[in-house]
Design a protein around this motif. Sequence first.
Motif, PDB file in Angstrom:
ATOM      1  N   THR A 161    -118.697  45.175 -34.946  1.00  0.00           N
ATOM      2  CA  THR A 161    -118.518  46.447 -34.436  1.00  0.00           C
ATOM      3  C   THR A 161    -119.569  47.375 -33.967  1.00  0.00           C
ATOM      4  OG1 THR A 161    -116.252  46.919 -35.456  1.00  0.00           O
ATOM      5  CG2 THR A 161    -117.166  48.853 -34.585  1.00  0.00           C
ATOM      6  N   GLU A 162    -119.844  47.542 -32.987  1.00  0.00           N
ATOM      7  CA  GLU A 162    -121.107  48.387 -32.481  1.00  0.00           C
ATOM      8  C   GLU A 162    -120.999  49.800 -33.179  1.00  0.00           C
ATOM      9  OE1 GLU A 162    -123.508  49.776 -28.575  1.00  0.00           O
ATOM     10  OE2 GLU A 162    -121.467  48.908 -28.405  1.00  0.00           O
ATOM     11  N   ILE A 163    -122.071  49.875 -33.753  1.00  0.00           N
ATOM     12  CA  ILE A 163    -122.422  51.082 -34.688  1.00  0.00           C
ATOM     13  C   ILE A 163    -123.322  52.403 -33.559  1.00  0.00           C
ATOM     14  CG2 ILE A 163    -123.085  52.589 -36.637  1.00  0.00           C
ATOM     15  CD1 ILE A 163    -120.570  50.893 -36.851  1.00  0.00           C
ATOM     16  N   ARG A 164    -122.677  53.384 -33.217  1.00  0.00           N
ATOM     17  CA  ARG A 164    -123.737  54.159 -32.319  1.00  0.00           C
ATOM     18  C   ARG A 164    -124.009  55.163 -33.317  1.00  0.00           C
ATOM     19  NH1 ARG A 164    -123.333  53.392 -26.783  1.00  0.00           N
ATOM     20  NH2 ARG A 164    -121.904  51.857 -26.086  1.00  0.00           N
ATOM     21  N   ALA A 165    -125.234  55.294 -33.732  1.00  0.00           N
ATOM     22  CA  ALA A 165    -125.957  56.049 -34.647  1.00  0.00           C
ATOM     23  C   ALA A 165    -126.959  56.958 -33.992  1.00  0.00           C
ATOM     24  CB  ALA A 165    -126.206  55.554 -35.997  1.00  0.00           C
ATOM     25  N   GLU A 166    -127.115  58.239 -34.258  1.00  0.00           N
ATOM     26  CA  GLU A 166    -128.153  59.009 -33.834  1.00  0.00           C
ATOM     27  C   GLU A 166    -128.913  59.357 -35.230  1.00  0.00           C
ATOM     28  OE1 GLU A 166    -126.423  62.697 -32.236  1.00  0.00           O
ATOM     29  OE2 GLU A 166    -125.593  61.751 -30.483  1.00  0.00           O
ATOM     30  N   ARG A 167    -130.331  59.243 -34.803  1.00  0.00           N
ATOM     31  CA  ARG A 167    -131.356  59.990 -35.832  1.00  0.00           C
ATOM     32  C   ARG A 167    -130.878  60.935 -36.486  1.00  0.00           C
ATOM     33  NH1 ARG A 167    -134.210  56.977 -32.125  1.00  0.00           N
ATOM     34  NH2 ARG A 167    -135.801  55.173 -32.730  1.00  0.00           N
ATOM     35  N   ARG A 168    -130.808  61.117 -37.932  1.00  0.00           N
ATOM     36  CA  ARG A 168    -130.708  62.505 -38.508  1.00  0.00           C
ATOM     37  C   ARG A 168    -131.583  62.380 -39.729  1.00  0.00           C
ATOM     38  NH1 ARG A 168    -124.731  62.539 -39.451  1.00  0.00           N
ATOM     39  NH2 ARG A 168    -125.265  64.269 -41.200  1.00  0.00           N
ATOM     40  N   ALA A 169    -132.012  63.475 -40.340  1.00  0.00           N
ATOM     41  CA  ALA A 169    -132.908  63.281 -41.611  1.00  0.00           C
ATOM     42  C   ALA A 169    -131.905  63.450 -42.833  1.00  0.00           C
ATOM     43  CB  ALA A 169    -133.535  64.716 -41.558  1.00  0.00           C
ATOM     44  N   PRO A 170    -132.161  62.813 -43.920  1.00  0.00           N
ATOM     45  CA  PRO A 170    -131.209  62.736 -45.013  1.00  0.00           C
ATOM     46  C   PRO A 170    -131.347  64.213 -45.421  1.00  0.00           C
ATOM     47  CG  PRO A 170    -132.934  61.089 -45.192  1.00  0.00           C
ATOM     48  CD  PRO A 170    -133.332  61.943 -44.002  1.00  0.00           C
ATOM     49  N   ALA A 171    -130.047  64.405 -46.181  1.00  0.00           N
ATOM     50  CA  ALA A 171    -129.991  65.902 -46.872  1.00  0.00           C
ATOM     51  C   ALA A 171    -130.649  66.059 -48.222  1.00  0.00           C
ATOM     52  CB  ALA A 171    -128.415  66.027 -46.845  1.00  0.00           C
ATOM     53  N   GLN A 172    -131.253  65.064 -48.477  1.00  0.00           N
ATOM     54  CA  GLN A 172    -132.071  65.464 -49.868  1.00  0.00           C
ATOM     55  C   GLN A 172    -133.259  64.268 -49.626  1.00  0.00           C
ATOM     56  OE1 GLN A 172    -128.619  63.842 -52.184  1.00  0.00           O
ATOM     57  NE2 GLN A 172    -130.415  62.591 -53.464  1.00  0.00           N
ATOM     58  N   VAL A 173    -134.354  64.683 -50.513  1.00  0.00           N
ATOM     59  CA  VAL A 173    -135.444  64.012 -50.434  1.00  0.00           C
ATOM     60  C   VAL A 173    -135.124  62.474 -51.002  1.00  0.00           C
ATOM     61  CG1 VAL A 173    -138.045  63.784 -51.361  1.00  0.00           C
ATOM     62  CG2 VAL A 173    -136.977  65.857 -50.346  1.00  0.00           C
ATOM     63  N   LEU A 174    -135.794  61.353 -50.465  1.00  0.00           N
ATOM     64  CA  LEU A 174    -135.252  60.199 -50.950  1.00  0.00           C
ATOM     65  C   LEU A 174    -136.654  59.598 -51.786  1.00  0.00           C
ATOM     66  CD1 LEU A 174    -133.434  58.597 -48.181  1.00  0.00           C
ATOM     67  CD2 LEU A 174    -132.349  59.803 -49.914  1.00  0.00           C
ATOM     68  N   THR A 175    -136.510  58.924 -52.890  1.00  0.00           N
ATOM     69  CA  THR A 175    -137.728  58.354 -53.271  1.00  0.00           C
ATOM     70  C   THR A 175    -137.935  56.972 -52.535  1.00  0.00           C
ATOM     71  OG1 THR A 175    -136.221  56.716 -54.531  1.00  0.00           O
ATOM     72  CG2 THR A 175    -136.616  58.976 -55.833  1.00  0.00           C
ATOM     73  N   ARG A 176    -139.218  56.582 -52.880  1.00  0.00           N
ATOM     74  CA  ARG A 176    -139.677  55.388 -52.014  1.00  0.00           C
ATOM     75  C   ARG A 176    -138.758  54.120 -52.175  1.00  0.00           C
ATOM     76  NH1 ARG A 176    -144.883  55.704 -50.021  1.00  0.00           N
ATOM     77  NH2 ARG A 176    -146.246  57.233 -51.008  1.00  0.00           N
TER      78      ARG A 176
END
Length: 247
Positions: A161-176
Amino acid sequence: MQPVELADGVEIQLRVAGPAVRSMAYTIDLLVRLGIYLVVWIAAIFLVLPGLGMELTAGLMLLFMFFMEWFYNVIFEAGARGATPGQRSMKLRVMSMTGGPVTLAQAVMRNFLRVVDFMPALYLTGIICMLFTKRFQRLGDLVANTVVTYADPPPAPVAVTEIRAERRAPAQVLTREEQAALLQFIERAPLWADERRIELAAVAEPLTQAPGVEGLRRLCGMALWLQEPEEKRGTPPPLKGAPLFRS
């Protein structure tokens, strides 16, 4: 074509061989063995018989035939090509259900069970078993976890299935480590089946706050955001909440 999902979630397509082409390969191997028996018997009569006698020569010949009947297929199928001369002539090979080559233990197991597949006569048990399994596996294949496929199957794209995703910032800071996991996910996602992608995306549901396909779409959008240079994407706002990966 039969889809097979590997241990890492990558789905491959196997073009499995049916009873007809496998019967032709078996017939060719039978003729090869009969030709070998004829050559060895003639050589024994003219070279060995005068010194050993008929009974000893016949005993050695029976021992040789016993070895050939039990280990002919094992030696070739556990080899680099994974196929006997008859199977190679029909462009077939034996492979593990994991997508890898057959191990020696698997080759021994599937071929030693030929005795059961052959009963009551002419591989009746094996043919019936193949007709009732979607990958045409006889009893020896089922026990050894092997399958007979075409050596050079035509490339077939995996239906995803083709996933059409738009760039979005995570809602929380992610670790490395979490950022690296997201980047690896977006790189390998095209190789996985839909079910596998949704299953892995569900692990990050505390971050995406959405289940199923929508959660997968949001996770891909966050991964695309991470692929941008840091000077363009900025820093996401911190959020106290559940960690990305559930324990």
